[in-house]
Write a protein that holds these residues in place. Structure first.
Motif: not given
Length: 310
Positions: A41, A46-48, A51, A78, A81, A83, A87-89, A91
């Motif tokens: 992280l 890539r932080t999904d 991924d 969480r 995303s 994009e 999907r879950r981003r 950070t």
């Protein structure tokens, strides 16, 4: 080489790695796998969650439990995303970045302790052997963006920044030694006196070698940071390294409370200027000058960090 040779090496290497994490104290209070997730992280583009799962070869349920623990501990946030809302981003929070840095520091110290037992004249041989193993087993494939690691500088990296800036700008733009002197002063000032909470250097690493760099330092103006010395090696361009380095500076500067991020560049650096524009920097002034043996047009760019992150 036989199957038994590989298995024997694997047993030996596993024992070496196990010795580094003696009594599981190295990453306490987290497990080795949890530390790997934090590291990813902190360094991956890539932080999904998907991924992360694929990159670390983790079971989805196991990863979900790790992320839930991190969220309870205040290490991550969480959200859907940008994009793809499906999907879950993931950070890192400020506390998460501090924890990742602490675990990374412990790991660096453990490896340094291991290398202390290797004679100085054998360390380059060891490093070359490790690179050879990676190159052969990777099948000589073309590097991918996810193969690039962003890390803090190690011994010798600040000298590399000076040397490569001087060599590349001389080769690509014909700049003279005045530029090397400027870079040397910038790097020396950082090395001798910087606030690690407010200033930082990133090194982009590919296949065990540095291929890029950038700095974030305090500016004279209040609540303002300055981006300096963005560089990407020619053979590593096209992997999005410049964008990742600039994103790292922006995220760091915003996270520690700067309100503005500024930089000075020259109009001949077209690739760098395109990166700055993509990240929202605005040209605020430009002025012709004679420097580094060339007639140039210097440019000041600024990014407002108080708005909503892009």
């Amino acid at each position: 080489m036989t199957v038994q040779d590989v298995r024997a090496f694997n047993r030996f290497y596993t024992n070496v790695i196990g010795a580094l994490d003696y009594s599981r104290q190295l990453y306490a209070p987290y497990t080795l796998t949890e530390a790997r997730v934090l590291y990813e992280l902190a360094h991956s583009a890539r932080t999904d969650a998907a991924d992360l799962r694929a990159g670390l070869s983790l079971d989805s349920g196991y990863l979900s439990r790790i992320l839930a623990r991190f969220e309870r501990d205040g290490l991550v946030e969480r959200a859907p995303s940008v994009e793809d809302p499906r999907r879950r981003r993931i950070t890192l929070t400020a506390r998460g970045r501090e924890t990742a840095a602490l675990l990374g520091e412990r790991s660096d110290q453990a490896v340094a302790g291991l290398l202390a037992g290797v004679p100085a004249d054998q360390r380059e041989r060891l490093g070359e052997a490790m690179r050879t193993v990676r190159e052969i087993l990777s099948g000589g494939r073309t590097p991918r963006p996810e193969d690039v690691l962003l890390r803090e500088p190690e011994a010798g990296d600040l000298g590399w920044i000076v040397r490569r800036n001087a060599a590349l700008y001389a080769a690509e733009f014909g700049w003279n030694a005045d530029y090397e002197g400027l870079v040397a002063r910038i790097v020396a000032d950082f090395a001798e006196d910087h606030d690690p909470h407010l200033e930082r250097v990133w090194i982009a690493e590919l296949d065990g070698r540095p291929v890029g760099c950038v700095m974030c330092v305090r500016d004279e103006a209040p609540a303002t940071a300055r981006l300096r010395l963005l560089l990407v090696e020619p053979d590593a361009r096209g992997l999005g390294i410049g964008d990742r380095l600039v994103s790292a500076v922006i995220g760091f500067a915003r996270g520690v409370g700067y309100r503005d991020l500024v930089l000075w560049t020259n109009d001949v650096l077209t690739s760098a200027r395109r990166i700055y524009q993509r990240h929202g920097f605005v040209l605020v002034a430009e002025k012709p000058h004679r420097s580094f043996g060339k007639d140039l047009v210097g440019q000041d760019w600024r990014l407002d960090l108080t708005g909503v992150p892009g």
